[in-house]
Design a protein around this motif. Structure first.
Motif, short mmCIF file in Angstrom:
data_model
loop_
_atom_site.label_atom_id
_atom_site.label_comp_id
_atom_site.label_asym_id
_atom_site.label_seq_id
_atom_site.Cartn_x
_atom_site.Cartn_y
_atom_site.Cartn_z
N UNK A 9 91.58 -5.92 -8.99
CA UNK A 9 90.95 -6.63 -9.33
C UNK A 9 90.95 -7.89 -7.96
N UNK A 10 91.59 -8.50 -7.73
CA UNK A 10 91.54 -9.22 -6.87
C UNK A 10 90.33 -9.00 -6.18
N UNK A 11 89.69 -7.56 -6.13
CA UNK A 11 88.85 -7.39 -4.74
C UNK A 11 87.68 -7.13 -5.49
N UNK A 12 87.88 -7.56 -7.32
CA UNK A 12 86.79 -7.21 -7.90
C UNK A 12 85.76 -8.74 -8.39
N UNK A 13 87.19 -9.17 -8.17
CA UNK A 13 86.86 -10.89 -8.37
C UNK A 13 85.90 -11.44 -7.31
N UNK A 14 86.63 -11.04 -5.72
CA UNK A 14 85.73 -11.35 -4.88
C UNK A 14 84.60 -11.33 -4.53
N UNK A 15 84.24 -9.91 -5.49
CA UNK A 15 82.75 -9.92 -5.03
C UNK A 15 81.88 -10.45 -5.94
N UNK A 16 82.47 -10.38 -7.02
CA UNK A 16 81.66 -11.69 -8.20
C UNK A 16 81.50 -13.02 -7.53
N UNK A 17 82.59 -13.43 -6.80
CA UNK A 17 82.60 -14.91 -6.11
C UNK A 17 81.19 -14.81 -5.25
N UNK A 18 81.65 -13.80 -4.78
CA UNK A 18 80.00 -13.76 -3.48
C UNK A 18 79.11 -14.12 -4.50
N UNK A 19 78.49 -13.19 -5.41
CA UNK A 19 77.68 -12.98 -5.50
C UNK A 19 77.39 -14.03 -6.54
N UNK A 49 88.02 -21.86 -9.99
CA UNK A 49 88.51 -20.35 -10.46
C UNK A 49 88.69 -19.58 -10.15
N UNK A 50 88.14 -19.34 -8.72
CA UNK A 50 89.01 -18.07 -7.79
C UNK A 50 89.78 -18.20 -7.59
N UNK A 51 90.45 -18.91 -6.95
CA UNK A 51 91.92 -19.61 -6.42
C UNK A 51 92.85 -18.85 -7.76
N UNK A 52 92.18 -19.55 -9.32
CA UNK A 52 92.97 -19.60 -10.27
C UNK A 52 93.35 -18.38 -10.84
#
Length: 63
Positions: A9-19, A49-52
């Protein structure tokens, strides 16, 4: 939630954040002031949002 699911889930959030960050930078390069400020606002929202989301994923659940 198991550790593997939290990591996924963390990897998914980070990939979406980069996109999304890439999209916001693209908006900032458009010739309109509205697009510049929209991109700036979106990029700054990602800082909140991302750190939260990541903290919410890794927070210990209380039952």
């Amino acid at each position: 939630m198991t550790k593997r699911l939290k990591l996924a889930a963390t990897a998914l959030v980070l990939m979406l954040a980069v996109a999304f960050f890439s999209r916001f930078l693209n908006w900032m390069n458009l010739p309109s002031d509205l697009w510049f400020w929209s991109g700036t606002t979106g990029a700054l929202l990602l800082l909140v949002i991302v750190p939260s989301l990541i903290a919410g994923i890794w927070r210990a659940q209380r039952h």
